[in-house]
Scaffold this motif. Structure first.
Motif, short mmCIF file in Angstrom:
data_model
loop_
_atom_site.label_atom_id
_atom_site.label_comp_id
_atom_site.label_asym_id
_atom_site.label_seq_id
_atom_site.Cartn_x
_atom_site.Cartn_y
_atom_site.Cartn_z
N UNK A 226 0.82 -1.20 0.00
CA UNK A 226 0.00 0.00 0.00
C UNK A 226 0.85 1.25 0.00
N UNK A 227 1.84 1.30 0.85
CA UNK A 227 2.72 2.47 0.90
C UNK A 227 3.44 2.66 -0.43
N UNK A 228 3.86 1.56 -1.04
CA UNK A 228 4.55 1.64 -2.33
C UNK A 228 3.62 2.20 -3.40
N UNK A 229 2.36 1.78 -3.39
CA UNK A 229 1.40 2.31 -4.35
C UNK A 229 1.18 3.80 -4.16
N UNK A 230 1.06 4.23 -2.92
CA UNK A 230 0.85 5.65 -2.65
C UNK A 230 2.08 6.47 -3.03
N UNK B 282 -4.00 1.95 -4.10
CA UNK B 282 -3.50 2.06 -2.74
C UNK B 282 -4.63 2.28 -1.74
N UNK B 283 -5.56 3.15 -2.12
CA UNK B 283 -6.69 3.43 -1.22
C UNK B 283 -7.67 2.26 -1.13
N UNK B 284 -7.76 1.45 -2.19
CA UNK B 284 -8.58 0.24 -2.11
C UNK B 284 -8.01 -0.74 -1.11
N UNK B 285 -6.69 -0.81 -1.06
CA UNK B 285 -6.03 -1.72 -0.12
C UNK B 285 -6.11 -1.20 1.31
N UNK B 286 -6.09 0.12 1.46
CA UNK B 286 -6.12 0.73 2.80
C UNK B 286 -7.00 1.96 2.76
#
Length: 127
Positions: free
Chosen positions: A94-98, A120-124
């Protein structure tokens, strides 16, 4: 019978070398963190890559490499490293996507940036 007496010795030798190898990988990773903290990003990248080759979580190493490239101002390399972290995914996905979204935005790749942020927001969703 003497052949069998070598087995315990070989087993102990293998176990100690494995433990030494793992400790070495962790010490390389820790040294890379020290380099990153002191702004020595090129040296940190070299050691993160070595730590990754030596068994440290590839997603974590790729994420940290992305952070180094970002801090050094090499946005295309940062994007590639974050993509690698997302691909190998562990706790850093998630952090990597953001972070990837932020880098892509700065590079002017707005469509891809929005896609990375959405994933990223879908994951978190609370992030």
């Amino acid at each position: 019978m003497q052949k069998n007496s070598l087995y315990p010795f070989i087993l102990i030798l293998l176990l100690t070398s494995t433990i030494t190898f793992a400790n070495n990988a962790a010490s390389v990773f820790n040294k890379a963190n020290e380099y990153y903290s002191s702004g020595k990003f090129k040296q940190a990248i070299i050691l993160y890559k070595k730590a990754r080759r030596n068994g440290i979580d590839p997603a974590v190493c790729s994420f940290n490499i992305g952070n180094c490239y970002f801090q050094a101002g090499d946005l295309p390399a940062a994007a590639a490293a974050y993509r690698s972290a997302v691909y190998t995914d562990s706790k850093t996905g998630t952090d990597a996507l953001l972070n990837l979204g932020g880098v892509l935005f700065r590079m002017g790749n707005y469509g891809e940036s929005i896609g990375a942020y959405r994933r990223g927001l879908q994951k978190a969703p609370d992030n």
